[in-house]
Design an enzyme around this catalytic site. Structure first.
Site, PDB file in Angstrom:
ATOM      1  N   HIS A 192     -12.298  11.905 -12.542  1.00  0.00           N
ATOM      2  CA  HIS A 192     -12.628  11.795 -11.201  1.00  0.00           C
ATOM      3  C   HIS A 192     -12.422  13.282 -10.533  1.00  0.00           C
ATOM      4  CE1 HIS A 192     -12.266   7.278 -10.971  1.00  0.00           C
ATOM      5  NE2 HIS A 192     -13.738   7.600 -10.652  1.00  0.00           N
ATOM      6  N   HIS A 292     -24.286   6.749 -13.965  1.00  0.00           N
ATOM      7  CA  HIS A 292     -23.266   6.191 -13.192  1.00  0.00           C
ATOM      8  C   HIS A 292     -23.728   5.092 -12.437  1.00  0.00           C
ATOM      9  CE1 HIS A 292     -20.629   6.254  -9.297  1.00  0.00           C
ATOM     10  NE2 HIS A 292     -19.752   6.304 -10.165  1.00  0.00           N
TER      11      HIS A 292
END
Length: 382
Positions: A192, A292
């Site tokens: 992340h 994603h």
């Protein structure tokens, strides 16, 4: 055929608002798009309210390329995440209308299928306490569901660095998942964008015994030289791209060859065609695509059409078997994962029919999803 109305709908969940957009036409055909706009739903709705009268209403949905180009260029400002997400909503819905008008699934209009099924990996499954026992138990549920691949972020609320206790704890979670799933299960480790290059490199080395399939976004996305530093120092493949929103932004990433797997989110990237154009460019650098996808059923369907016709597609992210699985009710028939794979999409257009009554039963929530908050992985807003 002309677009006569642009109608957004927002469905709330405990940690994400899903924005659907319906395009109506003067011939009675409708199309739908979807985006999960993290923490900026008001901005997205505001953009649509201004852009639709300027660029969309009165246009022929078959002129999808012209509509997208006009939206991206004619407002003069650089199209960032909010604008590119709004463009993606319109673009997906145009494809949906075109497919319905021609009675063909979108992937066939984009060149046809290059595979007969679409591999998926699980996400959203580790909404548990950060202990090896709980992560192992949750991982076994993923295997029982038929998946042979999953992704996790084991690093808590870490930012730039981790103290020794947290570092050991994080690695122990990956170790527990590997022990629970066996040697043939693919584990993708999400970072992340949390870490400095030195810390990301050290963690990648710590993770090597557990053979992750990739490490994802090891450093913040703005500095590609930092990402290249990590790529040069580790043996595990590097995946990145969810916070890249245009083809131009990918130029330096590709030229540096700073990653191995490209993870743009088509719902933030201007839509299906923009993602397909990028995939063709990435193929020239021998990079794979693993889009994603934190969305609900409509954008998931859009991703499946992209995957069906993209030679360098690797694997599709999928949340909706684990985190708030009830969002599947937003469409009348959800594309399901069976033994780790989606089937090719069926039906004309995107192949999904929106259930507006269900969406209205789950109104928008005013939430802030914070990846740097303790226990963020539980994905429950208080």
């Amino acid at each position: 055929m002309k677009i006569s109305k642009v109608r957004p709908l927002v469905m709330g969940t405990p940690w994400r608002n899903l924005t659907f957009l319906i395009l109506e036409t003067d011939e009675g055909l409708t199309g739908v798009g979807e985006v999960r706009m993290i923490n900026n739903t008001d901005a997205l709705l505001g953009y649509i309210s201004e852009a639709a009268p300027r660029h969309v209403l009165g246009q022929d949905p078959f002129n999808r390329e012209l509509i997208v180009d006009t939206m991206r260029r004619n407002d003069y400002s650089r199209a960032g995440e909010v604008a590119m997400s709004g463009i993606a909503l319109i673009e997906m819905a145009c494809w949906d209308i075109m497919g319905k008008a021609l009675n063909q699934p979108v992937y066939r209009l984009m060149g046809g299928a290059v595979r007969q099924k679409i591999k998926a990996y699980a996400n959203g499954w580790y909404t548990v306490e950060r202990t090896p026992e709980e992560f192992a138990k949750a991982a076994k549920a993923v295997v029982a569901r038929g998946y042979d691949s999953a992704k996790l972020d084991p690093f808590g609320s870490g930012f730039y660095e981790l103290d020794r206790t947290e570092r050991s704890r994080s690695i122990s979670l990956v170790e527990a998942v590997r022990d629970a799933t066996g040697p043939d299960f693919d584990i993708f480790v999400e970072m992340h964008g949390r870490f400095s290059p030195a810390v990301a490199i050290g963690l990648a080395h710590d993770l090597e015994p557990y053979k992750p399939g990739w490490i994802e976004e090891p450093v913040p996305p703005e500095n590609l030289a930092a990402l290249k530093k990590v790529a040069n120092a580790v043996r595990t493949p590097i995946a990145t791209g969810e916070r890249i929103h245009s083809r131009t932004e990918c130029r330096e990433l590709f030229e540096l060859q700073a990653c191995d797997i490209v993870q743009i989110d088509l719902s933030h990237f201007g839509g299906i065609s923009e993602a397909r154009k990028l995939a063709a460019w990435a193929e020239s650098y021998y990079m794979l695509m693993a889009p994603h996808n934190v969305c609900g059923p409509v954008a998931t369907a859009a991703n499946l059409h992209l995957a069906a016709c993209t030679p360098n597609f690797k694997i599709q992210e999928h949340f909706n078997d684990f985190a708030d699985a009830w969002v599947k009710g937003a469409v009348l028939q959800y594309p399901e994962v069976v033994d780790g794979y989606f089937s090719l999409p069926e039906g004309p257009g995107l192949g999904v029919i929106l259930n507006e009554d269900f969406i209205k039963e789950h109104p928008r929530k005013h939430i802030h999803f914070d990846l740097y908050k303790e226990d963020w992985q539980k994905r429950q807003q208080k």
